[in-house]
Design an enzyme around this catalytic site. Sequence first.
Site, PDB file in Angstrom:
ATOM      1  N   GLY A 124       8.312   1.863  12.788  1.00 31.18           N
ATOM      2  CA  GLY A 124       8.477   3.296  13.015  1.00 31.18           C
ATOM      3  C   GLY A 124       7.168   4.053  12.975  1.00 31.18           C
ATOM      4  O   GLY A 124       7.145   5.286  13.101  1.00 31.18           O
ATOM      5  N   ILE A 150       0.845  -1.194   0.000  1.00 35.40           N
ATOM      6  CA  ILE A 150       0.000   0.000   0.000  1.00 35.40           C
ATOM      7  C   ILE A 150       0.883   1.248   0.000  1.00 35.40           C
ATOM      8  O   ILE A 150       0.665   2.195  -0.759  1.00 35.40           O
ATOM      9  CB  ILE A 150      -0.959  -0.037   1.199  1.00 35.40           C
ATOM     10  CG1 ILE A 150      -1.937  -1.202   0.995  1.00 35.40           C
ATOM     11  CG2 ILE A 150      -1.713   1.277   1.360  1.00 35.40           C
ATOM     12  CD1 ILE A 150      -2.730  -1.574   2.199  1.00 35.40           C
ATOM     13  N   GLU A 202      11.858   6.254   6.966  1.00 33.69           N
ATOM     14  CA  GLU A 202      12.809   5.244   7.469  1.00 33.69           C
ATOM     15  C   GLU A 202      13.180   4.212   6.416  1.00 33.69           C
ATOM     16  O   GLU A 202      14.176   3.519   6.567  1.00 33.69           O
ATOM     17  CB  GLU A 202      12.256   4.546   8.713  1.00 33.69           C
ATOM     18  CG  GLU A 202      11.018   3.715   8.449  1.00 33.69           C
ATOM     19  CD  GLU A 202      10.606   2.867   9.644  1.00 33.69           C
ATOM     20  OE1 GLU A 202      10.814   3.308  10.785  1.00 33.69           O
ATOM     21  OE2 GLU A 202      10.086   1.767   9.423  1.00 33.69           O
ATOM     22  N   ASN A 254       3.815  -8.031  12.233  1.00 31.38           N
ATOM     23  CA  ASN A 254       5.230  -7.647  12.102  1.00 31.38           C
ATOM     24  C   ASN A 254       5.724  -6.870  13.314  1.00 31.38           C
ATOM     25  O   ASN A 254       6.775  -7.129  13.853  1.00 31.38           O
ATOM     26  CB  ASN A 254       5.439  -6.760  10.868  1.00 31.38           C
ATOM     27  CG  ASN A 254       4.983  -7.446   9.589  1.00 31.38           C
ATOM     28  OD1 ASN A 254       5.195  -8.630   9.412  1.00 31.38           O
ATOM     29  ND2 ASN A 254       4.355  -6.689   8.705  1.00 31.38           N
TER      30      ASN A 254
END
Length: 499
Positions: free
Chosen positions: A380, A264, A286, A376
Amino acid sequence: MAFPFPILTAEEAADLIAHGATIGFSGFTPAGAAKAIPKALGEKAKREHAAGRDFKVTVLTGASTGRSLDGALAAAEAISFRIPYQSDPTLRKQINSGQVRFADMHLSQVPQVVRYGFLGPVHWAVAEACDLTAGGGVVLTTSVGASNTYLRLAKRVLIELNARHPPYLLGLHDLFEPKDPPARQEIPVYHVTDRIGSPICLVDPNKIAGVVLTDLEDENGAFDEPTLVTDKIGHHVADFLAGEMWDGRIPPRFLPLQSGVGNIANAVLSAMGQNREIPDFEMYTEVLQDSVIPLLESGRCRCASTCALTLSPAAMRHVIANLDFFKGQVVLRPQEVSNSPEVVRRLGVVSMNTAIEVDLGGNVNSTHVMGKTMMNGIGGSGDFTRNAYLSMFSCPSTAKGGKISAIVPLASHMDHSEHSVQVIVTEQGVADLRGKDPHERAQLIINNCAHPDYREQLRDYLKMTKSGHEPLSLSLGLAMHRQFLRHGDMRHIDWEEFQ
Ligand code: COA
């Protein structure tokens, strides 16, 4: 001068590491992750287990890694404790079965938490480098992550010197480590590509136990082809941000963008690049994925600060072939700078992350399916969301062929609260939650973001939660989840069944 460090095979390096060790590995996504030594460590663990001996280690990294690190160590059942983020299927299963202890952490906090001693001593740092000087100067490869901190703090160091990445990556990195409180001062990044530190990481040469020579590609996976749903989400995000600029809520020069990971996020960035109403922009993020490379080359993305170059092998080869250009446009930073709350807030970053589910109050779950199963990790997304100029979350309105609604009465796990989440986007549309009270937010989310199959039942839920400041029913908040677990589909709920 002769190379002063022992050259070891990966097996010899792995043999130095004892059961129970805490290891800080390089790697932020598979980019720049150590590969040969963790793989050999997995083989060693299998041999030890076959001989009836325990062998497990604590694995600290920047973020997720590749199949040779998390994959190999998980397959060998060699991980006892893992921080701060992962995306390996075998490791995920072990975490969810309780076989591996996992702490899900804000990525910006990892280096300082390790420095403060909250996780105990770091016995080894194992880092991938593209160059190493006799004095212990390490040039990192395609990510920084927390490598600079692990290399400084670890009692002993092993380096994988990877010939696949040329030494002239030198100059891409900007390594800076803040002092700890009470001596902490500002991180002096005032513009996206300000350089405030050193291009190399200085390691005490006496700590370097050996160097393993490798020639290995980063293990980044390919992205799925965009779908109608991801394209629609991307265009909704881009159109919304263009509107914000035209209405004067984003300055005409635009603001730096942060974009999450995955399919996405990739689609959103492509749509940003295509939207001609959006001026050329900068990124303070990041992870740079493939979609940003053509945007940098065309000038649509003026420059980027990142912690990792998470690129397909072909895109990486292209960057290396044009390194002089990319060194001028891209800075690779440690995660405590790339994700620094202070810098994110100062620069006015617009954050764009992905949700697993969003509730009617505007709370976001990014990590746990049905509240229990770790996907997961928060990564960040919290660093950016909490401190963004404008924080956005997007996701498809349904999952698993429509049987799960991403819009639920109450999030089954909460990573980002209503206090930090401002805009929700699905393929159905955009809910701008700024300046709305909880009941107004709920209406907007249902009308603009929920899938039509779920709107009526969500409205029925709202009718049952009229009193109070929050639209909440303690007994029915998780009824759609319970319905899925009982009947395999969240649709057509009979609220009475769950009263
Ligand atoms: N219930 C059950 N499963 C769900 C779900 C839900 N509500 N929403 C998504 N999923 C599943 C999808 O079906 C898919 O499963 P599959 O792999 O079996 O096909 C999987 O989650 C991934 O979803 P997808 O729609 O492909 O999105 P993605 O690849 O963009 O990943 C996140 C979405 C949320 C898992 C991912 O972005 C993530 O881990 N985010 C948290 C960390 C983060 O934001 N980091 C970036 C900060 S810079």
